[in-house]
Design an enzyme around this catalytic site. Structure first.
Site, PDB file in Angstrom:
ATOM      1  N   TYR A 121     -16.550 -34.556 -11.317  1.00  0.00           N
ATOM      2  CA  TYR A 121     -15.321 -35.132 -10.776  1.00  0.00           C
ATOM      3  C   TYR A 121     -14.504 -35.709 -11.915  1.00  0.00           C
ATOM      4  O   TYR A 121     -15.056 -36.220 -12.888  1.00  0.00           O
ATOM      5  CB  TYR A 121     -15.655 -36.209  -9.746  1.00  0.00           C
ATOM      6  CG  TYR A 121     -16.255 -35.601  -8.512  1.00  0.00           C
ATOM      7  CD1 TYR A 121     -15.432 -35.201  -7.466  1.00  0.00           C
ATOM      8  CD2 TYR A 121     -17.623 -35.379  -8.433  1.00  0.00           C
ATOM      9  CE1 TYR A 121     -15.980 -34.600  -6.358  1.00  0.00           C
ATOM     10  CE2 TYR A 121     -18.171 -34.776  -7.324  1.00  0.00           C
ATOM     11  CZ  TYR A 121     -17.352 -34.390  -6.285  1.00  0.00           C
ATOM     12  OH  TYR A 121     -17.883 -33.789  -5.193  1.00  0.00           O
ATOM     13  N   TYR A 163     -12.165 -38.229   5.491  1.00  0.00           N
ATOM     14  CA  TYR A 163     -12.691 -37.105   4.731  1.00  0.00           C
ATOM     15  C   TYR A 163     -13.840 -37.585   3.844  1.00  0.00           C
ATOM     16  O   TYR A 163     -13.685 -38.527   3.073  1.00  0.00           O
ATOM     17  CB  TYR A 163     -11.596 -36.470   3.884  1.00  0.00           C
ATOM     18  CG  TYR A 163     -12.123 -35.332   3.031  1.00  0.00           C
ATOM     19  CD1 TYR A 163     -12.656 -34.200   3.633  1.00  0.00           C
ATOM     20  CD2 TYR A 163     -12.107 -35.404   1.644  1.00  0.00           C
ATOM     21  CE1 TYR A 163     -13.169 -33.164   2.866  1.00  0.00           C
ATOM     22  CE2 TYR A 163     -12.612 -34.376   0.864  1.00  0.00           C
ATOM     23  CZ  TYR A 163     -13.142 -33.263   1.494  1.00  0.00           C
ATOM     24  OH  TYR A 163     -13.654 -32.237   0.734  1.00  0.00           O
ATOM     25  N   HIS A 202     -16.514 -30.697   3.246  1.00  0.00           N
ATOM     26  CA  HIS A 202     -16.800 -29.337   2.796  1.00  0.00           C
ATOM     27  C   HIS A 202     -18.219 -29.250   2.250  1.00  0.00           C
ATOM     28  O   HIS A 202     -18.695 -30.181   1.620  1.00  0.00           O
ATOM     29  CB  HIS A 202     -15.835 -28.920   1.681  1.00  0.00           C
ATOM     30  CG  HIS A 202     -14.415 -28.850   2.134  1.00  0.00           C
ATOM     31  ND1 HIS A 202     -13.503 -29.859   1.883  1.00  0.00           N
ATOM     32  CD2 HIS A 202     -13.750 -27.897   2.830  1.00  0.00           C
ATOM     33  CE1 HIS A 202     -12.332 -29.538   2.399  1.00  0.00           C
ATOM     34  NE2 HIS A 202     -12.448 -28.341   2.986  1.00  0.00           N
ATOM     35  N   ALA A 210     -27.790 -28.932   3.562  1.00  0.00           N
ATOM     36  CA  ALA A 210     -26.693 -29.852   3.835  1.00  0.00           C
ATOM     37  C   ALA A 210     -26.081 -29.539   5.192  1.00  0.00           C
ATOM     38  O   ALA A 210     -25.818 -30.434   5.998  1.00  0.00           O
ATOM     39  CB  ALA A 210     -25.643 -29.753   2.738  1.00  0.00           C
ATOM     40  N   LYS A 216     -27.112 -31.913  12.363  1.00  0.00           N
ATOM     41  CA  LYS A 216     -27.984 -32.839  13.061  1.00  0.00           C
ATOM     42  C   LYS A 216     -27.261 -34.144  13.384  1.00  0.00           C
ATOM     43  O   LYS A 216     -27.558 -34.833  14.359  1.00  0.00           O
ATOM     44  CB  LYS A 216     -29.212 -33.133  12.196  1.00  0.00           C
ATOM     45  CG  LYS A 216     -30.349 -33.696  12.971  1.00  0.00           C
ATOM     46  CD  LYS A 216     -31.703 -33.440  12.325  1.00  0.00           C
ATOM     47  CE  LYS A 216     -31.685 -33.685  10.832  1.00  0.00           C
ATOM     48  NZ  LYS A 216     -32.911 -33.278  10.173  1.00  0.00           N
TER      49      LYS A 216
END
Lengths: 245, 852
Positions: A121, A163, A202, A210, A216
């Site tokens: 990042y 998000y 995403h 994932a 779940k």
């Protein structure tokens, strides 16, 4: 010290830029444009086959906690397999609590992300994360930072949405319930903020664990977004959970 | 009838002026200094009173409080000259002398004031405070007696009088007065102050050698004593003094029940059980208590130090596993005492490697170190195990293994600050201070809210000779807009003064280094000054036992390790001034290294510019300080002035005085003092220090060097009379019948040939008695000789410094290169010998031996 001051100032600029970024997000899908928009909650190398998935059992013990308590202490007693079945008892008295992300510990978040995620990042991500307030949390296991969650608020077609930028746990600390504590934190955040209608994120398409983990926790797979990542595989799933109508 | 101020016989004021004068006094008491000065001005401008003594005195006193010390002095002196018959003038003169720390002068002035104005309470009090401050117990007693006569109803008067007798060791008198006082003042219910008084009475009784009376009184008053722990501890000690070990044992056990982690209690328990020499009995006792107090660490930890072999292994296993799971930071520290014994060290190592292997074999997700099937280790166990392994191998000097393990720890959990700190520490121990600082900075960046790691980082930067960066780092936690160095000096931050001083020394800034050492001395002075306020405070609050402890602590405050370290720094620089005066020019080292003229010119220009800039900055700083109402804070010590001292040996001796007078346990301290006193020609002092050192560790290498040097000097001493007798006596104690320096040295060489430090000591001593000696190849051989112990990096650096100082003869460039290569192969990371981590970037210039 003057940290206080800068804190407030940046808070303003942060919310402004967050809005800007949110708008950008609306026109979405030109995602290859800038690197920091691309997030994968889990690592894609071999080790991470076990990813962040965690069973709900532990989360049950989280539920009774007071909702506004920032620093919840949760004893973790079991080790689980990929499907959430308890395997063994963890020796000792391991506990998890969540802590704020601040300018003082931001580099711990960076170290964590560098280790957990296959993409780096950029600085902007960390500059904003420093003052993300309740939109981010570090997970401490036995007083060691082992996981983190970072969110932001986006506008999608006139709806506010949370998000999930990053959520991850260090490889050595998976399958003991930390991911669940982090996603529960994010879900509680949604419940608290009434303007939030949905939560989305995403996931790189090869990251089955994932996907399983989020399904779940009530997310539905909304299909593939092509060329979302610059790394291979480049496609991502969009996972969405509706919080309220 | 006391004379009111302002009415002295020689210069009485008329009514109006007298009114002003009273207002001055009032303003002074209310700290309204400006108003006070205004009223003083009014009197001083009235005709005939321009030199009114008491007004001038008061004005001076006020100026003094405002920090205008010089002006204050002048004023007070003028006042005293114009009115020598005024007790006010003398009293104020005394007060001013006190702030100047001229205590004897101040006491004289107070006494003069009292002659003029007998029975003035305030002056008597001021006098008594100074007397206790300078430990004039007799004077203190008589002042306290006067005060008691004048104020019989005041509690403080009685207490002061009792304390005075106690300090003079007139225990019976003290106890008699105390008994009288208690008889008339026993409270009915809860009274903290009375409880303190009872404990104080008990202290005097014990010091008077009356344990039976003390015990009896203690029991009688037990209901009054609110500090139960103090009561029990006193009782246990008294029972031991009275040889009733069984009862004492019970009390110690009760105390352990209150606090099962106090090491002192266990120690005392062993003493009264009479099992100090029997590890078996100790072990049984500790195990019993460990069983009883499941959560107590002390009995388990103490037991570790008593066993060996398989038993040690078993106990270590039980000790380490919970701590590894918990991530207890003290785990390694608790093992350190075991490293003295190679076999025990091996046990630790075998356990650690066994755990690591288990982790590797079974995977750290599933493994259970204590073999329970249903359990697995928490993920942090692996982390802390790698950290422990890294600590262990670092301790054993196996740098590469230590680095491997810390790397594994970092890979396992990269977010942990301590991992990077340990990595830095390993590099520090390996001699790569740059790399160490780099990793400490990394550690610091991960948690910038932690002052501890900030301080560590500052320290590591100082070790890497990066003073400016260190100050910047430390400034994150010091007052804003102020130089970190001066703030830390204000805060009396000793580790900083010391490390910073050493950093300056390492770059040949000896003046600055000396300044830091003097700061340490200054801080100790300040602390001794600080007790002044407690002379009144403690008497008022009745905390008399603590007060007595405070007085006794202050009496030997300079025995503290920080003082020793600071003094050592200073003394060695003063000696260097004498031995190597050229070193004092801080740029000398830079110029020497075969530069061209042009380069030297260029550098000089640059240095000049730097200096100008620096001076300008300092000027700015000074201006700023002056703006702050001319108040000067902190020590005003000038580095340049320190370097220009006429008498470096005398300055060094001042520090020495404080090292040996308090009976330090440090043999190196006595060695250092012996060196200074020998050079000063103080034969008896030098011998006394040698003798003290001899009592503590006769074979210490540094002491040996001094013994040889002194023995070589001895024939030159011309002594007579009592001095000679005493010296002869001491000579016998230190040397026995040996009178030949060379022989003494040879004997030492043979006896300690397997120790590197001792070999160096032999060489240094040999060169000092015979400069034609050539031991260079012998020293070089010693470095490679695996039969020689203690060839640590620390010793190698000492050797190198010693060579540069000239202690080991003349080393050619080739010799130095040989030394560098040899040490380099032993300690490849040491910067001092051309090693260290190589970074690819060009900015990290490789440090070679030459530039150091």
């Amino acid at each position: 010290m003057n940290d206080q001051q800068t804190n407030n100032e940046s808070d303003h600029t942060m919310s402004k830029s967050a809005k800007k970024r949110a708008k950008k997000q609306q026109q979405q899908k030109r995602a290859s444009e800038s690197n920091d928009e691309k997030n994968s909650p889990t690592k894609s190398d071999a080790e991470n086959t076990e990813a962040v998935s965690t069973p709900e059992k532990v989360s049950d013990s989280v539920e009774p906690e007071k909702q506004d308590q920032v620093d919840q202490l949760v004893p973790l007693i079991n080790k689980f397999d990929v499907n959430g079945k308890a395997l063994k008892t963890i020796a000792g008295h391991g506990t998890v609590h969540l802590g704020e992300i601040t300018p003082h510990n931001i580099l711990q978040l960076k170290k964590l992300n560098e280790d957990v995620f296959p993409i780096a990042y950029n600085d902007k991500f960390y500059v904003e994360a420093r003052y993300c307030g309740e939109l981010g949390r570090l997970a401490y296991y036995n007083d060691v930072v082992v996981g983190a969650v970072c969110c932001r608020i986006d506008d999608i077609s006139d709806e506010k949405s949370l998000y999930l930028m990053t959520l991850g746990t260090l490889a050595a600390y998976r399958q003991i319930g930390i991911g669940t504590i982090l996603i529960d934190y994010a879900l509680k955040l949604c419940n608290k903020m009434e303007e939030i209608k949905t939560m989305y994120l995403h996931v790189q398409v090869n990251n089955k664990n994932a996907v399983q983990f989020y399904e779940k926790h009530g997310f539905t797979n909304d299909g593939i977004i092509e060329d979302y990542y610059r790394i291979s595989p480049r496609d991502a799933y969009l996972l969405i959970k509706r919080i309220r109508h | 009838m006391p004379t009111p101020p302002g009415q002295s016989s020689s210069q009485p004021l008329p009514a109006k002026e007298l009114g002003y004068f009273k207002k001055i006094v009032k303003s002074y008491e209310q700290k309204q200094y400006k108003a006070g000065l205004k009223f003083a001005q009014k009197i001083l401008t009235s005709p005939g009173f321009a030199e009114h003594g008491e007004t001038l005195a008061m004005k001076g006193l006020i100026l003094n409080c405002m920090g205008k010390l010089q002006e204050a002095q002048d004023c007070v002196r003028r006042g005293l000259v114009s009115d020598l018959r005024s007790y006010v003038c003398w009293h104020v003169f005394g007060l001013i002398q006190k702030t100047e720390k001229k205590y004897d002068e101040a006491i004289k002035a107070y006494k003069r004031a009292l002659m003029l104005e007998k029975d003035n309470l305030q002056i008597l009090r001021d006098l008594s405070l100074l007397q206790i401050h300078i430990r004039d117990y007799d004077g203190y007693l008589s002042s306290k007696y006067e005060l008691l006569q004048l104020r019989q109803t005041q509690r403080v008067s009685w207490l002061g009088y009792i304390v005075a007798h106690h300090l003079l060791k007139e225990h019976n008198l003290a106890l008699g007065i105390m008994a009288e006082y208690i008889k008339n003042n026993t409270p009915s219910g809860y009274d903290f102050e009375f409880s303190e008084l009872i404990l104080y009475q008990n202290l005097i009784m014990r010091e008077a050698g009356l344990p039976d009376v003390a015990l009896q009184k203690l029991e009688e008053n037990s209901t009054h004593i609110v500090d139960k722990v103090a009561y029990m501890e006193t009782r246990a000690n008294l029972l031991m003094d009275l040889e009733q070990p069984k009862q004492a044992e019970n009390v110690w056990r009760a105390l352990i029940e209150r606090n099962p982690d106090s090491l002192e209690y266990y120690d005392m328990l062993e003493k009264c059980m009479g099992i100090k020499d029997s590890p078996k009995a100790q072990l049984a006792m500790l195990d019993g208590l460990a069983e009883k107090f499941k959560r107590a660490a002390a009995p388990r930890r103490l037991a570790l130090y008593l066993v060996e072999g398989e038993e040690l292994r078993r106990r270590l296993h039980e000790w380490m596993i919970p701590m590894l799971r918990k991530g207890a930071p003290s785990l390694f520290a608790s093992l350190v005492p075991l490293y003295k014994y190679p076999q025990k060290q091996a046990v630790i190592e075998s356990l650690i490697t066994e755990y690591v292997k288990k982790m590797d074999d079974e995977g750290y997700g599933n493994v259970s170190l204590d073999g329970k099937d249903q359990e697995c280790e928490p993920p942090t166990t692996a982390l802390w195990l790698y950290v422990l392994a890294s600590h262990h191998f670092d301790r054993c000097g196996m740098t590469q293994l230590a680095l491997n393990y810390i790397e594994r720890a970092i890979q396992h959990t990269p977010t942990v600050v301590e991992n990077y700190m340990l990595k830095a520490r390993i590099y520090k121990h390996a001699g790569d201070y740059d790399e160490a600082a780099r990793w400490m900075e990394e550690a610091q960046s991960l948690d910038t809210a932690d002052r501890y790691i900030n301080g560590k980082c500052g320290k590591y930067l100082l070790r890497a000779k990066r003073s400016d960066e260190a100050n910047k780092m430390l400034a994150k936690f010091t007052r804003e807009g102020e130089n970190a160095a001066s703030h830390l000096t204000d805060m009396q931050c000793m580790w900083y003064e010391l490390e910073s001083g050493r950093a300056f020394r390492s770059v040949n800034k000896y003046g600055e280094a000396l300044r830091k050492a003097h700061h340490i001395d200054f801080h100790f002075n300040t602390w001794i000054e600080d007790q002044y306020d407690f002379h009144t405070y403690c008497l008022r609050k009745m905390t008399l036992c603590s007060y007595i402890r405070l007085l006794r602590m202050c009496d030997k405050l300079r025995d503290a390790d920080y003082y020793y370290q600071g003094a050592k720094l200073a003394i060695k620089i003063y000696l260097r001034m004498i031995d190597r005066p050229d070193d004092m020019n801080e740029h000398s080292a830079l110029i020497k290294e075969g530069m061209t003229d042009q380069e030297i010119k260029k550098m000089k220009k640059k240095l000049k510019k730097q200096k100008e800039l620096q001076e300008e900055e300092e000027k700015k700083k000074k201006d700023k300080e002056q703006k702050e109402e001319g108040l000067q804070r902190g020590p005003q010590i000038d580095a340049e002035a320190l370097l220009k001292t006429e008498d470096p040996l005398g300055e060094a001796a001042k520090f020495c005085h404080n090292i040996h007078t308090f009976g330090t346990q440090k043999v190196t301290g006595y060695a250092l003092c012996a060196e200074v006193y020998r050079r000063k020609g103080k034969v008896l002092l030098a011998l006394k220090c040698l003798n003290e050192g001899e009592d503590r560790e006769p074979t210490h290498p540094l002491l040996h060097v001094q013994k040889v040097k002194f023995l070589a000097y001895w024939p030159k001493c011309e002594l007579s009379g009592l001095v000679k007798e005493t010296a002869d006596e001491l000579m016998k104690c230190v040397y026995g019948a040996e009178r030949d320096a060379a022989e003494l040295n040879e004997k030492f060489k043979i006896e300690h040939q397997h120790d590197f430090a001792h070999r160096l000591a032999y060489a240094e001593a040999q060169y000092s008695i015979d400069s034609s000696t050539n031991l260079i190849s012998w020293i070089l051989k010693s470095i490679e000789d695996s039969k020689v112990n203690g060839r640590s990096l620390k010793m190698m650096i000492k050797l190198k410094d010693g060579i540069e100082y000239g202690k080991y003869g003349k080393w050619s460039k080739d010799d130095m290169e040989k030394l560098r290569k040899q040490v380099h192969s032993l300690f490849p990371l040491s910067l001092d010998f051309g090693g260290g981590v190589q970074h690819k970037s060009a900015s990290a210039a490789p440090t070679s031996a030459e530039t150091n």
